[in-house]
Design an enzyme around this catalytic site. Sequence first.
Site, short mmCIF file in Angstrom:
data_model
loop_
_atom_site.label_atom_id
_atom_site.label_comp_id
_atom_site.label_asym_id
_atom_site.label_seq_id
_atom_site.Cartn_x
_atom_site.Cartn_y
_atom_site.Cartn_z
N THR A 39 1.09 -4.23 4.37
CA THR A 39 0.84 -4.53 5.78
C THR A 39 0.15 -5.88 6.01
O THR A 39 0.22 -6.42 7.11
CB THR A 39 -0.02 -3.44 6.43
OG1 THR A 39 -1.27 -3.32 5.72
CG2 THR A 39 0.70 -2.10 6.41
N ASP A 40 -0.50 -6.43 4.99
CA ASP A 40 -1.28 -7.65 5.22
C ASP A 40 -0.43 -8.82 5.69
O ASP A 40 -0.87 -9.64 6.51
CB ASP A 40 -2.04 -8.05 3.94
CG ASP A 40 -3.25 -7.16 3.70
OD1 ASP A 40 -3.62 -6.39 4.62
OD2 ASP A 40 -3.82 -7.21 2.59
N SER B 127 1.46 -7.47 -0.71
CA SER B 127 2.09 -8.39 0.24
C SER B 127 1.45 -9.77 0.24
O SER B 127 2.07 -10.75 0.67
CB SER B 127 2.07 -7.81 1.65
OG SER B 127 0.76 -7.71 2.15
N THR C 244 0.82 -1.21 0.00
CA THR C 244 0.00 0.00 0.00
C THR C 244 0.85 1.27 0.00
O THR C 244 0.50 2.26 -0.62
CB THR C 244 -0.93 0.00 1.22
OG1 THR C 244 -1.84 -1.10 1.12
CG2 THR C 244 -1.74 1.29 1.32
#
Length: 356
Positions: A131-132, A98, A52
């Site tokens: 971030t996932d 990710s 992101t």
Amino acid sequence: MRRNHPMRACLFLGLYLLAVGPIQASAQEPSEIAPVEAPDLPRVRIVATGGTIASRAESPTQVSGYSIGFTGEDLLEMAPGIELVADISVEQFSNIPSGSMSVERWIALSNRITEILETEGYDGVVVTHGTDTLDETAFFLHLTVKSEKPVVCTGAMRPSSAISADGPLNLYNSVRLAASPDAHGLGAFIMLNDEINSARDAFKGDTHRVETFQSGALGLLGWVDSDRVVIYREPLRRHTAESEFDVQGVDSLPRVDIVYTYVGVDEFAVKGFMEAGTKGVVVEGIGGGGSPRSFRGASAMMREAGIVVVRGSRTPDGRVNGGVDTLPAHKARILLMLALTVTDDPDEIRRIFSEY
């Protein structure tokens, strides 16, 4: 009208010259001042992987439905003043969401970071990442990078095209953390929202908020504040340079899967994992690591097949004695994959989970 006396004016001028010295002619060259050399800045390498933080949306108010549209060099330009913190260079390792990260990419990334820190002489590394799965990548690096120098993993919850995008400040503060002498010897970090978390403990706790990463009952390591980097505690479990795991020259890791338990769970998922050739299973159990009665047949099947089973719990906080300790299942899976590269002895597996 009062007039100035000429003798009084001469006396005043003489006293002034005695006080300040002779007046220099305006055409005279000023005396040379020795140049002051700027101190050497720490060398920090940014390794960009996508996510992101590297994404662009169609409008500044759009914070979902975006796609990757920026490079690592672009991110650097979005953080004015960052060049005053460290001597920075950037490399584009990948540019993917990710969710597209893989074990093979983890291995390559870990080996590359070790090379940057120990062969190329950088003082720290910042990894930009979606971030996932950032907490998984960070924990893998925490267990495998062979250096005491800081590895800081960061990202963003809003695309960099958005109003109040969090990525530029996260990157700026991550470089500050990577450049800090206080960060040495503490393993890999997750740094977003000014908060410093250990890569071992942190997990993504909110689907949208910028304060998403948290470490549960174990808490933060510290903050990156406006005046300085402040660290209050150190991770005591083994990591990085003290780790027994070595992924140099390795192409893949043993397959490990996760089974989530619930009322009525049976052996169906376990049979599928066994057919796929799994070598280990983390069982996300109930309470302190137990399983429903309906799962007992599955547990017996795995033991008979020689599959290494590590007990976990779907409860967010607390230890699972003799099992995952405080690790969530997705991180316990990573540790078990690495553990299986050195042993399949159950007692040794328990030792590893108690030390890392």
